[in-house]
Structures are given as C-alpha cells and as structure tokens.
Design an enzyme around this catalytic site. Sequence first.
Site, PDB file in Angstrom:
ATOM      1  N   TYR A  65       0.822  -1.016  -0.227  1.00  0.00           N
ATOM      2  CA  TYR A  65      -0.126  -0.075  -0.320  1.00  0.00           C
ATOM      3  C   TYR A  65       1.328   1.486  -0.252  1.00  0.00           C
ATOM      4  O   TYR A  65       2.103   1.116   0.488  1.00  0.00           O
ATOM      5  CB  TYR A  65      -0.468   0.117   1.483  1.00  0.00           C
ATOM      6  CG  TYR A  65      -2.398   0.351   0.632  1.00  0.00           C
ATOM      7  CD1 TYR A  65      -2.576   0.753   0.539  1.00  0.00           C
ATOM      8  CD2 TYR A  65      -3.057  -1.060   0.938  1.00  0.00           C
ATOM      9  CE1 TYR A  65      -4.432   1.122  -0.561  1.00  0.00           C
ATOM     10  CE2 TYR A  65      -4.379  -1.194   0.927  1.00  0.00           C
ATOM     11  CZ  TYR A  65      -4.872  -0.098  -0.033  1.00  0.00           C
ATOM     12  OH  TYR A  65      -6.401   0.135  -0.582  1.00  0.00           O
ATOM     13  N   GLU A  67      -0.193   4.852  -0.756  1.00  0.00           N
ATOM     14  CA  GLU A  67      -1.319   5.770  -0.784  1.00  0.00           C
ATOM     15  C   GLU A  67      -0.233   7.651  -0.400  1.00  0.00           C
ATOM     16  O   GLU A  67       0.615   7.370   0.522  1.00  0.00           O
ATOM     17  CB  GLU A  67      -2.555   5.925   0.156  1.00  0.00           C
ATOM     18  CG  GLU A  67      -3.530   4.703  -0.377  1.00  0.00           C
ATOM     19  CD  GLU A  67      -4.944   4.554   0.837  1.00  0.00           C
ATOM     20  OE1 GLU A  67      -4.903   5.786   1.574  1.00  0.00           O
ATOM     21  OE2 GLU A  67      -6.025   4.595   0.832  1.00  0.00           O
ATOM     22  N   ASP A 242      -6.535  15.538 -24.425  1.00  0.00           N
ATOM     23  CA  ASP A 242      -6.091  13.954 -24.181  1.00  0.00           C
ATOM     24  C   ASP A 242      -5.595  12.549 -24.565  1.00  0.00           C
ATOM     25  O   ASP A 242      -6.068  13.029 -25.909  1.00  0.00           O
ATOM     26  CB  ASP A 242      -7.635  13.167 -23.300  1.00  0.00           C
ATOM     27  CG  ASP A 242      -7.880  11.465 -23.225  1.00  0.00           C
ATOM     28  OD1 ASP A 242      -7.236  11.001 -23.187  1.00  0.00           O
ATOM     29  OD2 ASP A 242      -8.968  11.569 -23.089  1.00  0.00           O
ATOM     30  N   THR A 271      -2.906   7.515 -21.186  1.00  0.00           N
ATOM     31  CA  THR A 271      -3.240   5.990 -21.237  1.00  0.00           C
ATOM     32  C   THR A 271      -1.614   5.697 -21.037  1.00  0.00           C
ATOM     33  O   THR A 271      -0.861   6.214 -21.879  1.00  0.00           O
ATOM     34  CB  THR A 271      -3.728   5.059 -22.289  1.00  0.00           C
ATOM     35  OG1 THR A 271      -3.391   5.019 -23.384  1.00  0.00           O
ATOM     36  CG2 THR A 271      -5.502   4.962 -21.999  1.00  0.00           C
ATOM     37  N   LYS A 274      -1.437   2.511 -24.887  1.00  0.00           N
ATOM     38  CA  LYS A 274      -2.246   2.117 -26.231  1.00  0.00           C
ATOM     39  C   LYS A 274      -0.820   2.033 -26.345  1.00  0.00           C
ATOM     40  O   LYS A 274      -0.353   1.277 -26.841  1.00  0.00           O
ATOM     41  CB  LYS A 274      -3.021   3.080 -26.508  1.00  0.00           C
ATOM     42  CG  LYS A 274      -4.395   2.795 -26.552  1.00  0.00           C
ATOM     43  CD  LYS A 274      -5.254   4.055 -25.719  1.00  0.00           C
ATOM     44  CE  LYS A 274      -6.315   3.607 -24.824  1.00  0.00           C
ATOM     45  NZ  LYS A 274      -7.657   4.321 -25.246  1.00  0.00           N
ATOM     46  N   ARG A 280      -1.213  -1.701 -18.841  1.00  0.00           N
ATOM     47  CA  ARG A 280      -2.479  -1.133 -18.815  1.00  0.00           C
ATOM     48  C   ARG A 280      -2.335   0.296 -17.449  1.00  0.00           C
ATOM     49  O   ARG A 280      -2.289  -0.456 -16.066  1.00  0.00           O
ATOM     50  CB  ARG A 280      -3.450  -1.932 -18.012  1.00  0.00           C
ATOM     51  CG  ARG A 280      -3.194  -2.949 -19.121  1.00  0.00           C
ATOM     52  CD  ARG A 280      -4.961  -4.007 -19.384  1.00  0.00           C
ATOM     53  NE  ARG A 280      -6.292  -2.602 -19.874  1.00  0.00           N
ATOM     54  CZ  ARG A 280      -5.911  -2.773 -21.091  1.00  0.00           C
ATOM     55  NH1 ARG A 280      -5.870  -2.843 -21.661  1.00  0.00           N
ATOM     56  NH2 ARG A 280      -6.965  -2.511 -21.437  1.00  0.00           N
TER      57      ARG A 280
HETATM   58  C1  LIG Z   1      -9.279   4.939 -23.867  1.00  0.00           C
HETATM   59  C2  LIG Z   1      -9.271   6.315 -23.538  1.00  0.00           C
HETATM   60  C3  LIG Z   1      -9.082   6.538 -22.978  1.00  0.00           C
HETATM   61  C4  LIG Z   1      -9.237   5.611 -21.410  1.00  0.00           C
HETATM   62  O1  LIG Z   1      -8.455   4.553 -20.869  1.00  0.00           O
HETATM   63  P1  LIG Z   1      -8.572   3.608 -20.470  1.00  0.00           P
HETATM   64  O2  LIG Z   1      -7.580   2.990 -20.428  1.00  0.00           O
HETATM   65  O3  LIG Z   1      -9.713   2.441 -20.719  1.00  0.00           O
HETATM   66  O4  LIG Z   1      -9.964   3.862 -18.919  1.00  0.00           O
HETATM   67  C5  LIG Z   1      -9.527   7.871 -22.353  1.00  0.00           C
HETATM   68  N1  LIG Z   1      -9.806   8.911 -23.196  1.00  0.00           N
HETATM   69  C6  LIG Z   1      -8.884   8.303 -24.216  1.00  0.00           C
HETATM   70  C7  LIG Z   1      -9.432   9.400 -25.127  1.00  0.00           C
HETATM   71  C8  LIG Z   1      -9.073   7.118 -24.476  1.00  0.00           C
HETATM   72  O5  LIG Z   1      -9.168   7.218 -26.222  1.00  0.00           O
END
Ligand SMILES: *Cc1c(COP(=O)(O)O)cnc(C)c1O
Length: 479
Positions: A65, A67, A242, A271, A274, A280
């Site tokens: 843990y 935090e 994002d 993320t 990707k 992840r």
């Molecule tokens: C995939 C994605 C997310 C969310 O990601 P997770 O790891 O699945 O929560 C947020 N914003 C955009 C633009 C994404 O493509």
Amino acid sequence: MSSPNAESTAFRSALEVIRAVEPRVADAIAAELADQRESLKLIASENYASPATLLAMGNWFSDKYAEGTVGRRFYAGCQNVDTIEALAAEHARELFGAAHAYVQPHSGIDANLVAFWAVLADRVEAPALKRAQARQVNDLTEADWFALRRELGNQRMLGMSLDAGGHLTHGFRPNISGKMFDQRSYGTDPATGLIDYDKVAEAAREFKPLILVAGYSAYPRKVNFRIMREIADSVGATFMVDMAHFAGLVAGKVFTGDFDPVPHAHIVTTTTHKSLRGPRGGMVLCQPELAEQVDRGCPMVLGGPLPHVMAAKAVALAEARRPDFADYAQRIVANAQALAEGLLRRGATLVTGGTDNHLAIIDVTSYGLTGRQAEQALLDAGIVTNRNSVPQDPNGAWYTSGIRIGTPALTTRGLGTAEMDTIAELIHTVLSQTRPGANADGTPSKAKYALDAAVADKVSRQASELLTGFPLYPTVDLT
Ligand SMILES: *Cc1c(COP(=O)(O)O)cnc(C)c1O
C-alpha cells in the site's frame, strides 16, 4: 538485451508455478498468447507490451500500500515504491519534456478524473469544493449536480463530439464527467471531416468553458494544439489534452511543434497501454502550478496506487526513450498511411480521406453495410477491428457506420507497408463480398449479414499466412 533464453524461461517458470495452484489459470494465460499470435489485430487502442514490461508487473510490489506521493506516504515502508514511482515520473518528464508527471492513475479514465478535479480545485472557490468533496458522489441527485455546478461557478467543458472521435470521459452522459460538467461539444466540418478551428473558437466564445479539451479516440488527423491553446486563452479556459491514443506518436517525436500537446496544454492525460506500448494504466503531465493538486489524485479520486504497474511504467517509459522507439512511431504512421492508401485505391471511403496518425475510419456505408455488419464479417475472416461512429452517423452509436483500424499493434509485430497493402486487399475483399441481411419481416437488418464461408476461410488463411512471417513475442517459447 537479456540473454536469448531468459524470456522463455521466465514465462515458462511463471506458468509452472501458477499451474501448481490453479491449472486453468495457467492454461488461459497460455491460450491468450496463442490467440494473440494468431489474430490480425487492427484494434487502434491495443498493442503488445515488451516482455520486460510484462514481467515487471508480476511481483511483490503488488503487496504494498502506498497512498500519497513520493516521500509523503500514508503508509510506512514505501522506500522501494518511492524509487520506482520517482523513476517512472522522471522518465515521463524527460520523454515528454513535461514539468511534472503523475504516474499513479490506474487507467485513462482515472487520469482524466484526476485532471478534472485538479483543475476544479485550482480554479474554483475552495469552500464550495469542500462541500462537494464531503458528500458521497453516488448520493447526489441530478438536481444536486445542477445546484453543485451553479455553486461552483462556471463548471463547463468544451470537448470533441463523440461521433467526430471524442471520448466518453470528455463530459458525456455514460461517464461521471457528464455529471460533473455542463458539456458542449465541437464537431468536424461536414465537407472535410476536419476540425474547424474557427468553429471551435466560436463555440468557446459563446460557451465560455472552464476546460477546453482536445484529444480523441477516433479522429484520423493531427490536431493543432497551438491554435487550441490560443482559443483556450482567449476565453480564460484551462487547456487539457487527452493523448491516450497518440501518446506513442508524441513520445516518438512524430507529433512535434504545434502538434505536440505537452508545451501547449496546461494539463495532459494519457493511457500507457495504447500506442505508448506500456502496461495498462494512465498518467497525468502538467504545468508546475497544477502539480500539487494533481498529486492529490490518490486518495482524492484514486484507490491505492499499483506499485507493480508503476514499475512496469518505468520500464516501458525507459524503452520509449530509446532511439528505436522513434523509429517504431514513424513506422506506425507509415503503415497507417499505406493501409489507408491501399483501401482508397480499391475504392473504399475513409473519414477525412486518409490519415496522418495511427488510425483510419472506413465509412462502410459505401459497401452498403453498417459498422456492426462489417465488424462481424471481418471477424469471420480473421481480421479483428471495431465498429465506430462516423460524423453525423446515420446508424447511431450502437450499429454505427464505420470501422476503426489502427496500426500500433501490427507495427510492433514488424509488419510493414507492403503487408499493409495486402491487408487492405483482404479488408476490401471481405467488405465488398458481404451482403446486408434482412429481418424475418423482410425489413433491412442493421446486424444480420451474409458472407460466403469460402471467402471468409480464404481470407482467414491469407491473414494467418501473412502473420507467420512476423511472430509475436518471438523470444517467448512456452513449449
Ligand atoms: C482509451 C481512452 C481513454 C480511457 O482509457 P482507459 O484506460 O480505458 O480508462 C480515455 N481517453 C481517451 C481519448 C481514450 O482513447
């Protein structure tokens, strides 16, 4: 590089240890590798993390843990977690040229929530926010949210519309951000499919958002973040990007200058799994003035950090700082463009007429199909994609009219532009041979379709032949 047999030995030993406790789990893990090896994966949001990244997650960091943040924990004995969290953040700052990096978010959605609350805390009167924080989010009614938004002052968000490629977490109903914010969206130009920056500026002037969001999961073009920042500044909005989908292209210096979000945005979320090709997870990068609020992510909106995943983030970010990652990022885009050109040459229609990132959207209405029919027919032929809305989609968000395809995963496997042309041929063959089906009463169905089994089999065979030349995880032999 580790020694040639180290990776096989590591995964084989891990499976042996797991098999002794619950063999079905070991079998499923092995089956997953076999399935991934056989699948022609064009899912734009998926990738294959390195063995080092995967292995960094399977250890006793999971038991801890932690935090709080580095050096300021609510639990004792976090010195080693501090080491890996600081390392991951340092790699992230260096890689992206960011002033501050927060590597705890468990996912992209969590990273966005951390960012939203950080901006609210930074910009909104503290007493109102304290009252909001004291209440259980689940107990708030629609009227409470409305009152809360009013109490908090301007709590508006302007983001990209879903059908143009925006993401649910940018203020849309199925996500909590749709409750937190009074949202308006900007779309794309109906003629070109491109973002019309004058329209975004006009919407910003009218709506006066607290946060202007750029970023997408299904827009096949670059976004000019310099212009977006100017728009945000002109109305006093915080500019957030994002980059969940395209972080790998930023890391690999394919998106530079006006197209690199980091120097232009107040806050950037992503993320890590990707195009960035890590474990992840999620991450927030920000300007110094937001750092303190961002670091309150846990326990503000996040549960305890996942130190084992932060260890893997540190490994993956170290990999992304190596020169071969820039080469990888360039190949992702070259492959997406080759795939797009191959499809266009064969008569397909693409949203915006092509791509300059890692993904493309095929408008399958020109084949007389819905996205759902096309997705299933392609799957029958061994090609894994996902259906996706096109701008002003006539078939709605469930059936859709598009197929999203992306190249980060196949590029990791080593496929190049010649293979992309073959894949374009396979996709076009399936889509042009698939016939839309009818319901029992004779009306057209948006789900049913017919594809000759011989065609599906032939394409499926060609797809697996193509993949045999590009083994996935070639250093991992489980036999
Ligand atoms: C995939 C994605 C997310 C969310 O990601 P997770 O790891 O699945 O929560 C947020 N914003 C955009 C633009 C994404 O493509």
